[in-house]
Write a protein that holds these residues in place. Sequence first.
Motif, PDB file in Angstrom:
ATOM      1  N   THR A  89       0.850  -1.182   0.000  1.00  0.00           N
ATOM      2  CA  THR A  89       0.000   0.000   0.000  1.00  0.00           C
ATOM      3  C   THR A  89       0.890   1.238   0.000  1.00  0.00           C
ATOM      4  OG1 THR A  89      -1.930   1.044   1.038  1.00  0.00           O
ATOM      5  CG2 THR A  89      -0.186   0.257   2.508  1.00  0.00           C
ATOM      6  N   SER A  90       0.277   2.398   0.075  1.00  0.00           N
ATOM      7  CA  SER A  90       1.015   3.650   0.238  1.00  0.00           C
ATOM      8  C   SER A  90       0.508   4.347   1.483  1.00  0.00           C
ATOM      9  CB  SER A  90       0.831   4.565  -0.969  1.00  0.00           C
ATOM     10  OG  SER A  90       1.431   5.837  -0.735  1.00  0.00           O
ATOM     11  N   LEU A  91       1.436   4.849   2.303  1.00  0.00           N
ATOM     12  CA  LEU A  91       1.074   5.611   3.497  1.00  0.00           C
ATOM     13  C   LEU A  91       1.166   7.116   3.247  1.00  0.00           C
ATOM     14  CD1 LEU A  91       2.710   3.511   6.372  1.00  0.00           C
ATOM     15  CD2 LEU A  91       0.356   3.480   5.531  1.00  0.00           C
ATOM     16  N   GLY A  92       1.271   7.512   1.979  1.00  0.00           N
ATOM     17  CA  GLY A  92       1.160   8.917   1.643  1.00  0.00           C
ATOM     18  C   GLY A  92       2.388   9.745   1.962  1.00  0.00           C
ATOM     19  N   ASP A  93       2.269  11.054   1.736  1.00  0.00           N
ATOM     20  CA  ASP A  93       3.370  11.991   1.949  1.00  0.00           C
ATOM     21  C   ASP A  93       2.942  13.082   2.924  1.00  0.00           C
ATOM     22  OD1 ASP A  93       1.583  13.447   0.437  1.00  0.00           O
ATOM     23  OD2 ASP A  93       2.836  13.513  -1.359  1.00  0.00           O
TER      24      ASP A  93
ATOM     25  N   PRO B 271      -1.615  14.782   6.952  1.00  0.00           N
ATOM     26  CA  PRO B 271      -2.416  15.636   7.843  1.00  0.00           C
ATOM     27  C   PRO B 271      -3.916  15.528   7.587  1.00  0.00           C
ATOM     28  CG  PRO B 271      -0.511  16.835   7.023  1.00  0.00           C
ATOM     29  CD  PRO B 271      -0.581  15.556   6.243  1.00  0.00           C
ATOM     30  N   ARG B 272      -4.321  15.467   6.305  1.00  0.00           N
ATOM     31  CA  ARG B 272      -5.750  15.352   5.996  1.00  0.00           C
ATOM     32  C   ARG B 272      -6.300  14.021   6.491  1.00  0.00           C
ATOM     33  NH1 ARG B 272      -7.192  14.983   0.921  1.00  0.00           N
ATOM     34  NH2 ARG B 272      -5.143  14.489   0.042  1.00  0.00           N
ATOM     35  N   TYR B 273      -5.506  12.969   6.325  1.00  0.00           N
ATOM     36  CA  TYR B 273      -5.968  11.666   6.786  1.00  0.00           C
ATOM     37  C   TYR B 273      -5.980  11.590   8.308  1.00  0.00           C
ATOM     38  CZ  TYR B 273      -6.163   6.674   7.684  1.00  0.00           C
ATOM     39  OH  TYR B 273      -6.531   5.447   8.149  1.00  0.00           O
TER      40      TYR B 273
ATOM     41  N   LEU C  71      -9.147  10.396  10.440  1.00  0.00           N
ATOM     42  CA  LEU C  71      -9.046   9.195  11.267  1.00  0.00           C
ATOM     43  C   LEU C  71      -9.305   9.524  12.735  1.00  0.00           C
ATOM     44  CD1 LEU C  71      -8.427   6.207  11.545  1.00  0.00           C
ATOM     45  CD2 LEU C  71      -5.990   6.760  11.635  1.00  0.00           C
ATOM     46  N   GLN C  72      -8.768  10.621  13.230  1.00  0.00           N
ATOM     47  CA  GLN C  72      -9.011  10.998  14.623  1.00  0.00           C
ATOM     48  C   GLN C  72     -10.486  11.277  14.861  1.00  0.00           C
ATOM     49  OE1 GLN C  72      -6.128  14.206  15.259  1.00  0.00           O
ATOM     50  NE2 GLN C  72      -4.976  12.857  16.621  1.00  0.00           N
ATOM     51  N   GLN C  73     -11.122  11.916  13.918  1.00  0.00           N
ATOM     52  CA  GLN C  73     -12.558  12.184  14.064  1.00  0.00           C
ATOM     53  C   GLN C  73     -13.333  10.871  14.187  1.00  0.00           C
ATOM     54  OE1 GLN C  73     -14.161  14.633  10.943  1.00  0.00           O
ATOM     55  NE2 GLN C  73     -16.226  14.639  11.786  1.00  0.00           N
ATOM     56  N   PHE C  74     -12.918   9.874  13.408  1.00  0.00           N
ATOM     57  CA  PHE C  74     -13.568   8.564  13.490  1.00  0.00           C
ATOM     58  C   PHE C  74     -13.266   7.890  14.826  1.00  0.00           C
ATOM     59  CE2 PHE C  74     -13.134   3.953  13.098  1.00  0.00           C
ATOM     60  CZ  PHE C  74     -14.381   3.591  12.617  1.00  0.00           C
ATOM     61  N   LEU C  75     -11.997   7.882  15.237  1.00  0.00           N
ATOM     62  CA  LEU C  75     -11.592   7.168  16.450  1.00  0.00           C
ATOM     63  C   LEU C  75     -12.192   7.778  17.701  1.00  0.00           C
ATOM     64  CD1 LEU C  75      -7.824   6.501  15.631  1.00  0.00           C
ATOM     65  CD2 LEU C  75      -9.694   4.843  15.581  1.00  0.00           C
TER      66      LEU C  75
END
Length: 421
Positions: free
Chosen positions: A166-170, A175-177, A181-185
């Motif tokens: 997979t890719s974990l982005g740059d 920051p957007r992810y 993700l924090q909003q979900f968690l």
Amino acid sequence: MSQGFQAPRGIPDYYPPASADFRRVRDTLTDAARRAGYGHIELPVFEDTALFARGVGESTDVVSKEMYTFADRGDRSVTLRPEGTAGVMRAVIQHGLDRGQLPVKLSYAGPFFRYEKPQTGRYRQLQQVGVEAIGVDDPALDAEVIAVADEGYRRLGLSGFRLEITSLGDDESRPRYREALQQFLFGLDLDEPTRQRAQLNPLRVLDDKRPEIKAATADAPLLIDYLSDDARAHFELVLAHLDRLGVPYELNSRLVRGLDYYTKTTFEFVHDGLGAQSGIGGGGRYDGLMRQLGGKQDLSGIGFGLGVDRTMLALEAEGVAGTEAARCQVFGVPLGTAAKAELVGVAGQLRAAGISVDLAYGDRGLKGAMKAADRSGAKIALVLGDREIEQRVVEVKNLTDGVQQQVCIDDVVGQVQRLLG
């Protein structure tokens, strides 16, 4: 009454004949890297604790729970190395390797240490082969690193493994992810330690192996959906290069490696024959690690760590038998004290010529010595007694076809070399 000393819990011994398989696995994986131009680096077994805390990440289980850390006699905090990338990067910075030709391509092998519950395939002293390619952010280099690991496994005869990627982005994607993700968690009913982890590094929560956490995060947003245009283009090129190299892969958008420094390309090799501990190796790209460790430049890198212990278990699960290594090529059978003295000298000459030799020690008879010769895996037996000494000859027996001939003692080395090809 004392039971005697035993190896520390969770640390395996490798001894003959299994040690021959261990060496074959390690050397085959290392050789795949050598053929791709990776030079060997020998790393310290322990380093400054801060190197791993800063490089691996304080929120990881490795740093917070698993490191063997102690104060040395100078009251400095040092840690037995839990992984290889931080140590390689430290060496590159310290010795100025980044000021030479790029990428810096290095490989290493040896023991690493993590304090965790011992179980099959998960040891406190684990053996790994690793590579690091530092200084160039090129999707083709990502594909090369992955292909090196794939080649090593296949040369060993493994077939039942798969590559997940997979890719974990740059820096633009993360920051957007992180916010999504924090909003979900934070909308979940999490225990306090997990909530703190979600605050510090939410991606770590997705790496939690507890069934209840895995179930709760099953619908969490995926980083692959938040990739920037640059990160997505990079990942697509990596996959295209893997296709050209003929390396099969599976996309796994939920793949999270256990170390904080990973960015962009992230991968793991898994083998279902190992049960829950299915990972046999993995790695990824790490942008920003050099800067974190105090480097004057900020060069990207990519690497992997392959588990030698896990690979041996995978081979066993597939029923792939290792080639039983011969202890020696030539076995000397002396019949008497004078014959032993003579064969000791002959053995020395053969070893000097690059031929491995063992002798029947302990004044064995002919029958027992020949059984030892067969067990040694040698191709040739040298039989010498008092009569042969008088005639200045040695009985040279081919243990494969049973053909036996007398050879002048002074010509033994040359004749053995010819017989061994």
